[in-house]
Write a protein that holds these residues in place. Structure first.
Motif, PDB file in Angstrom:
ATOM      1  N   ASP A 192       0.834  -1.211   0.000  1.00  0.00           N
ATOM      2  CA  ASP A 192       0.000   0.000   0.000  1.00  0.00           C
ATOM      3  C   ASP A 192       0.864   1.254   0.000  1.00  0.00           C
ATOM      4  O   ASP A 192       0.617   2.217  -0.726  1.00  0.00           O
ATOM      5  N   GLU A 193       1.924   1.226   0.815  1.00  0.00           N
ATOM      6  CA  GLU A 193       2.843   2.357   0.884  1.00  0.00           C
ATOM      7  C   GLU A 193       3.496   2.603  -0.479  1.00  0.00           C
ATOM      8  O   GLU A 193       3.605   3.747  -0.936  1.00  0.00           O
ATOM      9  N   LYS A 194       3.930   1.538  -1.131  1.00  0.00           N
ATOM     10  CA  LYS A 194       4.608   1.695  -2.418  1.00  0.00           C
ATOM     11  C   LYS A 194       3.657   2.225  -3.487  1.00  0.00           C
ATOM     12  O   LYS A 194       4.062   2.991  -4.366  1.00  0.00           O
ATOM     13  N   TYR A 195       2.402   1.835  -3.414  1.00  0.00           N
ATOM     14  CA  TYR A 195       1.431   2.337  -4.387  1.00  0.00           C
ATOM     15  C   TYR A 195       1.258   3.850  -4.266  1.00  0.00           C
ATOM     16  O   TYR A 195       1.187   4.559  -5.274  1.00  0.00           O
TER      17      TYR A 195
ATOM     18  N   ILE B 163       3.092 -14.496   6.136  1.00  0.00           N
ATOM     19  CA  ILE B 163       3.467 -13.347   5.314  1.00  0.00           C
ATOM     20  C   ILE B 163       2.188 -12.664   4.862  1.00  0.00           C
ATOM     21  O   ILE B 163       1.260 -13.337   4.395  1.00  0.00           O
ATOM     22  N   PHE B 164       2.117 -11.333   5.007  1.00  0.00           N
ATOM     23  CA  PHE B 164       0.876 -10.671   4.607  1.00  0.00           C
ATOM     24  C   PHE B 164       1.132  -9.395   3.821  1.00  0.00           C
ATOM     25  O   PHE B 164       2.114  -8.676   4.045  1.00  0.00           O
ATOM     26  N   SER B 165       0.245  -9.155   2.878  1.00  0.00           N
ATOM     27  CA  SER B 165       0.210  -7.922   2.099  1.00  0.00           C
ATOM     28  C   SER B 165      -0.749  -6.955   2.790  1.00  0.00           C
ATOM     29  O   SER B 165      -1.872  -7.336   3.142  1.00  0.00           O
ATOM     30  N   ASP B 166      -0.313  -5.701   2.984  1.00  0.00           N
ATOM     31  CA  ASP B 166      -1.214  -4.715   3.589  1.00  0.00           C
ATOM     32  C   ASP B 166      -2.495  -4.564   2.792  1.00  0.00           C
ATOM     33  O   ASP B 166      -3.591  -4.449   3.358  1.00  0.00           O
TER      34      ASP B 166
ATOM     35  N   ARG C 127      -8.208  -1.795  13.673  1.00  0.00           N
ATOM     36  CA  ARG C 127      -8.499  -1.117  14.950  1.00  0.00           C
ATOM     37  C   ARG C 127      -7.207  -0.667  15.626  1.00  0.00           C
ATOM     38  O   ARG C 127      -7.145   0.417  16.207  1.00  0.00           O
ATOM     39  N   ASN C 128      -6.185  -1.509  15.572  1.00  0.00           N
ATOM     40  CA  ASN C 128      -4.911  -1.104  16.160  1.00  0.00           C
ATOM     41  C   ASN C 128      -4.299   0.066  15.405  1.00  0.00           C
ATOM     42  O   ASN C 128      -3.682   0.950  15.996  1.00  0.00           O
ATOM     43  N   VAL C 129      -4.440   0.080  14.091  1.00  0.00           N
ATOM     44  CA  VAL C 129      -3.926   1.202  13.298  1.00  0.00           C
ATOM     45  C   VAL C 129      -4.552   2.512  13.773  1.00  0.00           C
ATOM     46  O   VAL C 129      -3.844   3.499  14.001  1.00  0.00           O
ATOM     47  N   VAL C 130      -5.877   2.529  13.938  1.00  0.00           N
ATOM     48  CA  VAL C 130      -6.524   3.796  14.323  1.00  0.00           C
ATOM     49  C   VAL C 130      -6.247   4.140  15.781  1.00  0.00           C
ATOM     50  O   VAL C 130      -6.167   5.319  16.141  1.00  0.00           O
ATOM     51  N   LYS C 131      -6.080   3.139  16.641  1.00  0.00           N
ATOM     52  CA  LYS C 131      -5.673   3.417  18.022  1.00  0.00           C
ATOM     53  C   LYS C 131      -4.332   4.138  18.053  1.00  0.00           C
ATOM     54  O   LYS C 131      -4.137   5.112  18.781  1.00  0.00           O
ATOM     55  N   ILE C 132      -3.396   3.632  17.256  1.00  0.00           N
ATOM     56  CA  ILE C 132      -2.061   4.234  17.205  1.00  0.00           C
ATOM     57  C   ILE C 132      -2.150   5.645  16.652  1.00  0.00           C
ATOM     58  O   ILE C 132      -1.566   6.589  17.209  1.00  0.00           O
TER      59      ILE C 132
ATOM     60  N   ILE D  46       1.286  10.391   7.106  1.00  0.00           N
ATOM     61  CA  ILE D  46       1.113  10.268   8.553  1.00  0.00           C
ATOM     62  C   ILE D  46       0.511   8.923   8.948  1.00  0.00           C
ATOM     63  O   ILE D  46       0.714   8.434  10.061  1.00  0.00           O
ATOM     64  N   SER D  47      -0.240   8.275   8.038  1.00  0.00           N
ATOM     65  CA  SER D  47      -0.873   7.008   8.410  1.00  0.00           C
ATOM     66  C   SER D  47       0.106   5.839   8.408  1.00  0.00           C
ATOM     67  O   SER D  47      -0.107   4.856   9.108  1.00  0.00           O
ATOM     68  N   PHE D  48       1.193   5.928   7.642  1.00  0.00           N
ATOM     69  CA  PHE D  48       2.036   4.756   7.466  1.00  0.00           C
ATOM     70  C   PHE D  48       2.835   4.356   8.697  1.00  0.00           C
ATOM     71  O   PHE D  48       3.060   3.161   8.904  1.00  0.00           O
TER      72      PHE D  48
END
Length: 495
Positions: free
Chosen positions: A223-226, A259-262, A274-279, A303-305
């Motif tokens: 996602d970041e690379k895109y 192994i996972f793709s975002d 949920r953890n992403v938005v908590k952070i 800022i989200s990455f």
């Protein structure tokens, strides 16, 4: 909330000022190399005494950080590394670099996107430890890892390639009490082919997985690379799969590895998101700017990455694997340029009720042209790629590998070469397993007995079979195997 943030910022500022004052006071009066040498001896003795007395970890860490700072000051003043029992010569010429001494860190640019230094030997890692506030991996820690793993330390540990850590002692303390941990590392899939520098964290992570018999999660930040690269979603997805094949070819245990793709996993896992938005909620705009060096416009898109890269540090981001448990310790092997992500993560963790992740930091794998930068996937001649043929490897090393040798054979035989800046020797420190053979190569090259062409030949003969074997293993990795590794599922372990 705003009052709380402001209060914390003021408190942090006061603590920083106090630390700066303390450090300045500790360093006062060292006006000559001998005075600084004596201060180093005294500080070294203090560190040993604190460890013997089993003092509080915070007190020991503070003493070690001051010791490292004094070593940096000593090298700046004398031009030589501090060695106990080897006082400076009375005739030593003190360095006089004026104000640059205070801004010496400016010579090295180290962040998740850029690594550069003006020093032919590469980044000054002692300074980086001081600047980042991490801890040096010393012999005591290496010995503890050997004790608990039951295996000889990996060559990356023996040679200081993994050189810095955060809270590794706490991980081992818990492990001693039969409380296990899991590993997390990752890859940004920006190209179809990985280079040998990309293998370093995976080689070491596999060793950790094997000797401690623990699970591993590997994040592919497609996602970041895109968003940051000129790539389509289809290209990012394809690169993620192709990079996963190279990672799997390192020999990871499918029963203990996810192994996972975002792009795939985040939408399928509410717990992860949920953890992403908590952070994100607990990280301020200015904090992200400060840690990562972002501009205001950068923050809008980036800022989200940090939060997305932080979320795998918490075990309940993977409910299928860890059954919803949120207290399992995470250990992250990574290159030191990724540390800003996890400084932020460690700051947020206790505020959302999670344990701080521990880290093991590696040095950078240098470009063929020299250690001033790390390898780049966008420059074919800066790297040895995992797709290179034996002929390409030979040509790249012979043509592009920066040499520490002299201009002529006669001069080299007389004066010897400089292994500290020679890229071929640097590469051998990563990939040649035999310590005695490596030391003999260094001695022969330094004395002039071994010529640059002969050193490059040794490297070529080391890299060619290593990469050929990797290519052969990769051919065995099918799309079905990739799907198996990338399917959320319980892994074979017990906590």
């Amino acid at each position: 909330m705003c009052i709380y943030i402001v209060f914390n910022l003021v408190l942090l500022l006061l603590v920083s000022v106090k630390k700066m004052t303390d450090c300045q006071a500790d360093g006062e009066g060292a006006n000559s190399p001998m005075e600084l040498y004596e201060k180093l001896n005294a500080q070294g003795e203090k560190v040993r005494s604190l460890k013997t007395a089993k003092a509080e970890k915070a007190e020991i860490d503070a003493a070690v950080q001051l010791l490292l700072k004094l070593k940096v000051d000593y090298k700046q003043m004398t031009g030589n590394d501090y060695k106990a029992g080897c006082p400076p010569s009375e005739n030593v010429v003190m360095s006089d670099n004026g104000p640059a001494a205070d801004g010496a860190d400016d010579e090295d640019t180290v962040d998740p996107w850029n690594v550069a230094t003006s020093n032919a030997k590469g980044v000054d890692y002692d300074k980086l430890i001081v600047r980042f506030g991490s801890s040096k991996i010393d012999q005591e820690l290496v010995d503890r890892i050997e004790k608990f793993s039951g295996q000889r330390p990996h060559r990356f540990l023996r040679r200081g390639i993994f050189f810095s850590h955060r809270d590794m002692h706490q991980v081992l303390d818990a492990y001693e009490k039969s409380k296990s941990f899991y590993l997390y590392t990752g890859r940004g899939p920006s190209s179809e082919a990985m280079h040998v520098g990309h293998l370093i964290p995976f080689i070491f992570t596999k060793w950790l997985q094997d000797v401690f018999d623990i699970p591993l999660v590997i994040q592919l930040t497609d996602d970041e690379k895109y968003l940051w690269k000129d790539l389509t979603l289809e290209e990012c997805r394809r690169f993620a799969v192709e990079n996963a094949k190279d990672i799997i070819a390192c020999g990871f245990d499918v029963n203990k590895t996810f192994i996972f793709s975002d792009l795939d996993y985040m939408g399928a896992s509410p717990e992860f998101y949920r953890n992403v938005v908590k952070i994100q909620k607990h990280v301020t705009f200015n904090q992200v700017k400060g840690i990562f060096g972002f501009t205001d416009s950068d923050c809008i898109g980036k800022i989200s990455f940090p939060a997305i890269q932080a979320a795998p540090s918490f075990s309940n981001s993977f409910p299928q694997i860890f059954g919803g448990k949120k207290d399992i310790q995470c250990l992250i092997p990574c290159a030191i340029d990724q540390d800003p992500y996890f400084r932020m993560t460690r700051d947020v963790a206790p505020r959302i009720g999670y344990p701080k992740p521990a880290l093991l930091h590696s040095t950078f794998f240098p470009a063929l042209q020299g250690a001033q930068t790390k390898m780049s996937a966008s420059d074919a001649n800066s790297s040895i790629f995992l797709t290179d043929t034996p002929k390409q490897i030979k040509n790249k090393v012979n043509k592009h590998a920066f040499s520490g040798g002299k201009d002529t054979v006669e001069e080299h035989r007389k004066y010897g070469g400089n292994a500290d800046v020679d890229v071929s020797f640097m590469y051998l420190t990563f990939f040649l397993e035999d310590d005695e053979q490596l030391e003999k190569i260094k001695q022969d090259y330094t004395s002039g007995a071994l010529l640059t062409g002969e050193l490059k030949k040794i490297l070529i003969e080391t890299l060619q079979p290593m990469i050929a074997q990797h290519q052969e293993r990769r051919k065995q990795v099918t799309d079905e195997m990739v799907q198996q590794f990338m399917t959320p599922r319980p892994l074979n372990f017990n906590f």
